[in-house]
Write a protein that holds these residues in place. Structure first.
Motif, PDB file in Angstrom:
ATOM      1  N   ARG A 277       0.915  -1.744  -0.158  1.00 59.73           N
ATOM      2  CA  ARG A 277      -0.163  -0.386  -0.456  1.00 59.73           C
ATOM      3  C   ARG A 277       0.689   1.126   0.068  1.00 59.73           C
ATOM      4  NH1 ARG A 277      -2.788  -3.871   3.085  1.00 59.73           N
ATOM      5  NH2 ARG A 277      -4.793  -3.720   2.974  1.00 59.73           N
ATOM      6  N   TYR A 278       2.330   1.331   0.100  1.00 55.26           N
ATOM      7  CA  TYR A 278       2.736   1.935   0.841  1.00 55.26           C
ATOM      8  C   TYR A 278       3.957   2.271  -0.158  1.00 55.26           C
ATOM      9  CZ  TYR A 278       0.344   2.481   5.345  1.00 55.26           C
ATOM     10  OH  TYR A 278      -0.786   2.757   5.865  1.00 55.26           O
ATOM     11  N   TRP A 279       4.239   1.161  -1.142  1.00 54.72           N
ATOM     12  CA  TRP A 279       5.164   1.350  -2.418  1.00 54.72           C
ATOM     13  C   TRP A 279       4.933   3.319  -3.218  1.00 54.72           C
ATOM     14  CZ3 TRP A 279       4.171  -3.708  -5.016  1.00 54.72           C
ATOM     15  CH2 TRP A 279       4.506  -4.906  -3.593  1.00 54.72           C
ATOM     16  N   ARG A 280       3.800   3.411  -3.611  1.00 61.01           N
ATOM     17  CA  ARG A 280       3.893   4.838  -3.922  1.00 61.01           C
ATOM     18  C   ARG A 280       4.876   6.019  -3.267  1.00 61.01           C
ATOM     19  NH1 ARG A 280      -1.517   7.466  -6.627  1.00 61.01           N
ATOM     20  NH2 ARG A 280      -0.434  10.463  -6.630  1.00 61.01           N
ATOM     21  N   THR A 281       4.311   5.769  -2.022  1.00 60.01           N
ATOM     22  CA  THR A 281       4.746   6.753  -1.114  1.00 60.01           C
ATOM     23  C   THR A 281       6.053   6.655  -0.761  1.00 60.01           C
ATOM     24  OG1 THR A 281       2.769   6.553  -0.053  1.00 60.01           O
ATOM     25  CG2 THR A 281       4.783   7.450   0.852  1.00 60.01           C
ATOM     26  N   TYR A 282       7.020   5.611  -1.044  1.00 60.09           N
ATOM     27  CA  TYR A 282       8.094   5.360  -0.672  1.00 60.09           C
ATOM     28  C   TYR A 282       8.800   5.310  -1.601  1.00 60.09           C
ATOM     29  CZ  TYR A 282      12.932   1.952  -0.979  1.00 60.09           C
ATOM     30  OH  TYR A 282      13.592   2.546  -0.999  1.00 60.09           O
ATOM     31  N   PHE A 283       8.275   5.342  -3.325  1.00 63.06           N
ATOM     32  CA  PHE A 283       8.851   6.197  -4.616  1.00 63.06           C
ATOM     33  C   PHE A 283       9.296   7.480  -4.542  1.00 63.06           C
ATOM     34  CE2 PHE A 283       9.349   1.253  -5.713  1.00 63.06           C
ATOM     35  CZ  PHE A 283      10.486   1.493  -5.677  1.00 63.06           C
ATOM     36  N   GLU A 284       7.379   7.852  -4.000  1.00 64.59           N
ATOM     37  CA  GLU A 284       7.696  10.017  -4.658  1.00 64.59           C
ATOM     38  C   GLU A 284       8.684  10.169  -3.318  1.00 64.59           C
ATOM     39  OE1 GLU A 284       2.681   9.884  -5.409  1.00 64.59           O
ATOM     40  OE2 GLU A 284       3.228   9.451  -3.943  1.00 64.59           O
ATOM     41  N   THR A 285       8.870   9.385  -2.177  1.00 66.62           N
ATOM     42  CA  THR A 285       9.752  10.141  -0.838  1.00 66.62           C
ATOM     43  C   THR A 285      11.269  10.526  -1.798  1.00 66.62           C
ATOM     44  OG1 THR A 285       8.561   9.792   0.360  1.00 66.62           O
ATOM     45  CG2 THR A 285      11.079   9.847   1.139  1.00 66.62           C
ATOM     46  N   ILE A 286      11.450   8.892  -2.389  1.00 68.95           N
ATOM     47  CA  ILE A 286      12.666   9.414  -3.531  1.00 68.95           C
ATOM     48  C   ILE A 286      13.103  10.509  -4.519  1.00 68.95           C
ATOM     49  CG2 ILE A 286      14.374   8.593  -4.252  1.00 68.95           C
ATOM     50  CD1 ILE A 286      13.302   5.376  -3.116  1.00 68.95           C
ATOM     51  N   ASP A 287      11.944  10.244  -5.090  1.00 67.78           N
ATOM     52  CA  ASP A 287      11.687  11.597  -5.856  1.00 67.78           C
ATOM     53  C   ASP A 287      11.461  12.680  -5.845  1.00 67.78           C
ATOM     54  OD1 ASP A 287      11.237  12.083  -8.961  1.00 67.78           O
ATOM     55  OD2 ASP A 287       9.289  12.309  -8.319  1.00 67.78           O
ATOM     56  N   ARG A 288      11.060  12.680  -4.540  1.00 68.02           N
ATOM     57  CA  ARG A 288      11.211  13.702  -3.848  1.00 68.02           C
ATOM     58  C   ARG A 288      12.191  14.697  -3.200  1.00 68.02           C
ATOM     59  NH1 ARG A 288      10.943  14.906   1.348  1.00 68.02           N
ATOM     60  NH2 ARG A 288       9.605  12.707   1.969  1.00 68.02           N
ATOM     61  N   LEU A 289      13.324  13.483  -3.080  1.00 66.64           N
ATOM     62  CA  LEU A 289      14.496  14.100  -2.363  1.00 66.64           C
ATOM     63  C   LEU A 289      15.689  14.165  -2.945  1.00 66.64           C
ATOM     64  CD1 LEU A 289      13.922  12.229   1.075  1.00 66.64           C
ATOM     65  CD2 LEU A 289      13.743  13.902   0.873  1.00 66.64           C
ATOM     66  N   LEU A 290      15.780  13.149  -4.307  1.00 67.20           N
ATOM     67  CA  LEU A 290      16.738  13.483  -4.866  1.00 67.20           C
ATOM     68  C   LEU A 290      16.716  14.454  -6.464  1.00 67.20           C
ATOM     69  CD1 LEU A 290      18.607  10.934  -6.206  1.00 67.20           C
ATOM     70  CD2 LEU A 290      17.097  10.375  -7.594  1.00 67.20           C
ATOM     71  N   ILE A 334       7.466  -2.949  -9.574  1.00 66.35           N
ATOM     72  CA  ILE A 334       8.212  -1.219  -9.200  1.00 66.35           C
ATOM     73  C   ILE A 334       8.268  -0.358 -10.408  1.00 66.35           C
ATOM     74  CG2 ILE A 334      10.524  -0.825  -8.723  1.00 66.35           C
ATOM     75  CD1 ILE A 334      10.972  -3.018  -6.769  1.00 66.35           C
ATOM     76  N   ASP A 335       8.158  -1.062 -11.836  1.00 72.96           N
ATOM     77  CA  ASP A 335       8.139  -0.073 -12.618  1.00 72.96           C
ATOM     78  C   ASP A 335       7.345   0.631 -12.762  1.00 72.96           C
ATOM     79  OD1 ASP A 335      10.023   0.977 -14.625  1.00 72.96           O
ATOM     80  OD2 ASP A 335       8.806  -0.855 -15.577  1.00 72.96           O
ATOM     81  N   GLU A 336       6.073   0.162 -12.904  1.00 71.86           N
ATOM     82  CA  GLU A 336       5.131   0.888 -12.803  1.00 71.86           C
ATOM     83  C   GLU A 336       4.486   1.754 -12.031  1.00 71.86           C
ATOM     84  OE1 GLU A 336       1.654  -2.218 -12.603  1.00 71.86           O
ATOM     85  OE2 GLU A 336       1.829  -3.238 -15.052  1.00 71.86           O
ATOM     86  N   VAL A 337       4.831   1.413 -10.554  1.00 71.88           N
ATOM     87  CA  VAL A 337       4.883   2.420  -9.840  1.00 71.88           C
ATOM     88  C   VAL A 337       5.279   3.799 -10.519  1.00 71.88           C
ATOM     89  CG1 VAL A 337       4.427   3.508  -7.548  1.00 71.88           C
ATOM     90  CG2 VAL A 337       3.664   0.882  -7.389  1.00 71.88           C
ATOM     91  N   THR A 338       6.897   3.685 -10.665  1.00 67.58           N
ATOM     92  CA  THR A 338       7.409   4.571 -10.939  1.00 67.58           C
ATOM     93  C   THR A 338       7.242   5.193 -11.706  1.00 67.58           C
ATOM     94  OG1 THR A 338       9.404   3.249 -12.013  1.00 67.58           O
ATOM     95  CG2 THR A 338      10.176   3.383  -9.122  1.00 67.58           C
ATOM     96  N   ARG A 339       7.122   4.213 -12.800  1.00 72.04           N
ATOM     97  CA  ARG A 339       6.724   5.607 -13.939  1.00 72.04           C
ATOM     98  C   ARG A 339       5.697   6.345 -14.201  1.00 72.04           C
ATOM     99  NH1 ARG A 339       8.597   4.709 -18.860  1.00 72.04           N
ATOM    100  NH2 ARG A 339      10.981   2.820 -19.075  1.00 72.04           N
ATOM    101  N   THR A 340       4.460   5.434 -13.263  1.00 76.02           N
ATOM    102  CA  THR A 340       3.181   6.245 -13.131  1.00 76.02           C
ATOM    103  C   THR A 340       3.255   7.714 -12.161  1.00 76.02           C
ATOM    104  OG1 THR A 340       2.059   4.267 -13.981  1.00 76.02           O
ATOM    105  CG2 THR A 340       0.478   6.393 -12.521  1.00 76.02           C
ATOM    106  N   HIS A 341       3.562   7.630 -11.181  1.00 77.09           N
ATOM    107  CA  HIS A 341       4.108   7.778 -10.114  1.00 77.09           C
ATOM    108  C   HIS A 341       5.473   9.188  -9.541  1.00 77.09           C
ATOM    109  CE1 HIS A 341       0.179   6.609  -9.217  1.00 77.09           C
ATOM    110  NE2 HIS A 341      -0.014   5.529  -9.357  1.00 77.09           N
TER     111      HIS A 341
END
Length: 417
Positions: A277-290, A334-341
């Motif tokens: 349920r939190y994979w999107r949040t996890y990768f959005e956090t990495i995206d925000r910080l990078l 993982i690929d779908e979550v990162t590409r979409t969000h």
């Protein structure tokens, strides 16, 4: 085992020694016996149940208490299978070899018509084990705050609690190869993320500090976060002993609370604790910080996409006894979550599951060889069986190919689609 010691162990494991009884339990046990027998008879294993030998020959399991075994299997499925091992209702000398045969045939162990009834039978994960801000710290503490001395018993001197990457055939490696394999794994991740002198690095999941130490020795400034008080304490000691405390900050912090901007983000086998349920949040956090143009390197244990979808609402033995709230992603997810969000794009991947099978084999050998030391730390016989089952159950997943471990590299080069 004396009566007093046995009573003490039972008290430490509430509910574990309660065997299912009653009419419904007996019906479920009969169904479980029929399904188990039908499945095993076509597999390359041998299961001894009383005077009967099931299977086509292969790794041997002995069911010492059939009534208990099938009662547990009938009521609690795979959780019951694991709990029956903990109580000694069944055993196997080559535990990983036996389970690996079952793991390789997981999709067809239960007939297809019954697979469709899965959601009506299996236990669902408790709400309090979800990876929310409220519960994540308790989930992490359940495992990682057990005892630093316990982990030191079976890990190599780097205290790396993730798969090594061996230079040679993983089927032939020994204990002396493990530390170098861990350093090879860490160095490859740091290379993928472009970590060098002056790099501002965020590490999500400190472990016991080895990656932070190696990054700091490259000249990076490291901010590493953990939710384990025990890990933080020992990691701080190790960082100081390595002479890099001025370049490493170790913080008790949920990944969602991190602020700032980083040139690189690295995370080793932490995503498994996030929960789907939190994979999107996890990768959005990495995206925000990078920072734009930065890179992230993530080492993740993965499973097939179809099995991930089928099991994501299942409470497993691993969840109950080892990693509350944990769940393994697929690379596709993982690929779908990162590409979409996110603006993260998967640019490189390395799969090395057989190296994890070798790592787990070496860990289990060291753990079993140190049973007296583990007991001296205050852990009982049931814990010894539980930990052995956990390590060998995991090794079977990788040896069979059902599980894999991947190093995934992401570049922040585009816009969210």
């Amino acid at each position: 085992m004396t009566i007093t010691t046995e009573r003490r162990e039972i008290d430490r494991w509430p509910g574990l020694h309660d065997v299912p009884t009653g009419p419904r339990a007996r019906i479920a046990a009969r169904v479980a016996r029929r399904l188990f027998t039908a499945a095993v008879e076509r597999l390359d294993v041998t299961v001894l149940v009383g005077d009967r030998a099931l299977g086509r020959g292969g790794p041997v399991a002995v069911v010492h208490r059939p009534e208990e075994f099938f009662a547990r299997l009938g009521r609690d499925q795979l959780i019951g299978f694991g709990e029956a091992y903990l109580t000694g209702a069944w055993d196997a000398e080559d535990l990983a070899g036996f389970i690996a045969v079952l793991a390789a045939d997981v999709p067809s162990l239960v007939p297809a018509p019954l697979q469709r009834l899965r959601s009506l039978v299996v236990a669902r994960p408790p709400r309090h084990e979800r990876g929310s801000r409220r519960h994540t710290r308790e989930n992490i503490a359940h495992h990682y705050d057990l005892s630093n001395d316990l982990f030191a018993v079976f890990l190599d001197p780097s205290l790396s609690y993730s798969s090594g990457l061996f230079a040679d055939d993983p089927g032939t490696v020994g204990r002396s190869d493990l530390e170098a394999a861990q350093h090879r794994k860490i160095d490859r991740l740091l290379d993928l993320a472009g970590v060098g002198a002056g790099t501002r690095l965020l590490e999500i999941g400190t472990g016991w500090g080895e990656l932070a130490i190696r990054a700091a020795r490259r000249g990076a400034t490291v901010h590493t976060i953990t939710l384990s008080v025990e890990q933080q304490r020992l990691a701080q000691d190790r960082v100081a002993a390595a002479g890099v405390a001025d370049r490493v900050a170790i913080e008790i912090c949920d990944y969602r609370s991190v602020t700032g901007s980083y040139d690189a983000v690295v995370s080793v086998e932490m995503i498994e604790a996030v929960g789907w349920r939190y994979w999107r949040t996890y990768f959005e956090t990495i995206d925000r910080l990078l920072r734009p143009g930065g890179r992230a390197a993530v080492q993740a244990i993965t499973m097939p996409h179809d099995r991930m979808l089928a099991t994501r609402n299942t409470h497993t033995w691993i969840n109950k006894y080892i990693f509350p709230g944990g769940f393994l992603p697929s690379v596709r997810a993982i690929d779908e979550v990162t590409r979409t969000h996110t603006a993260l794009r998967l640019s490189d991947r390395l799969a090395f599951g057989q190296h994890y099978a070798a790592t787990l084999r070496l860990w289990d050998q060291a753990f079993r060889g140190s049973a007296a030391e583990v007991r001296g730390l205050g852990f009982d016989q049931t814990f010894l069986r539980m930990w052995h089952f956990y390590l060998e159950y995991s090794r079977a997943g990788f040896a069979s190919g059902y599980l894999d471990v991947q190093q995934l590299t992401f570049s922040k080069t585009g816009e969210t689609e």
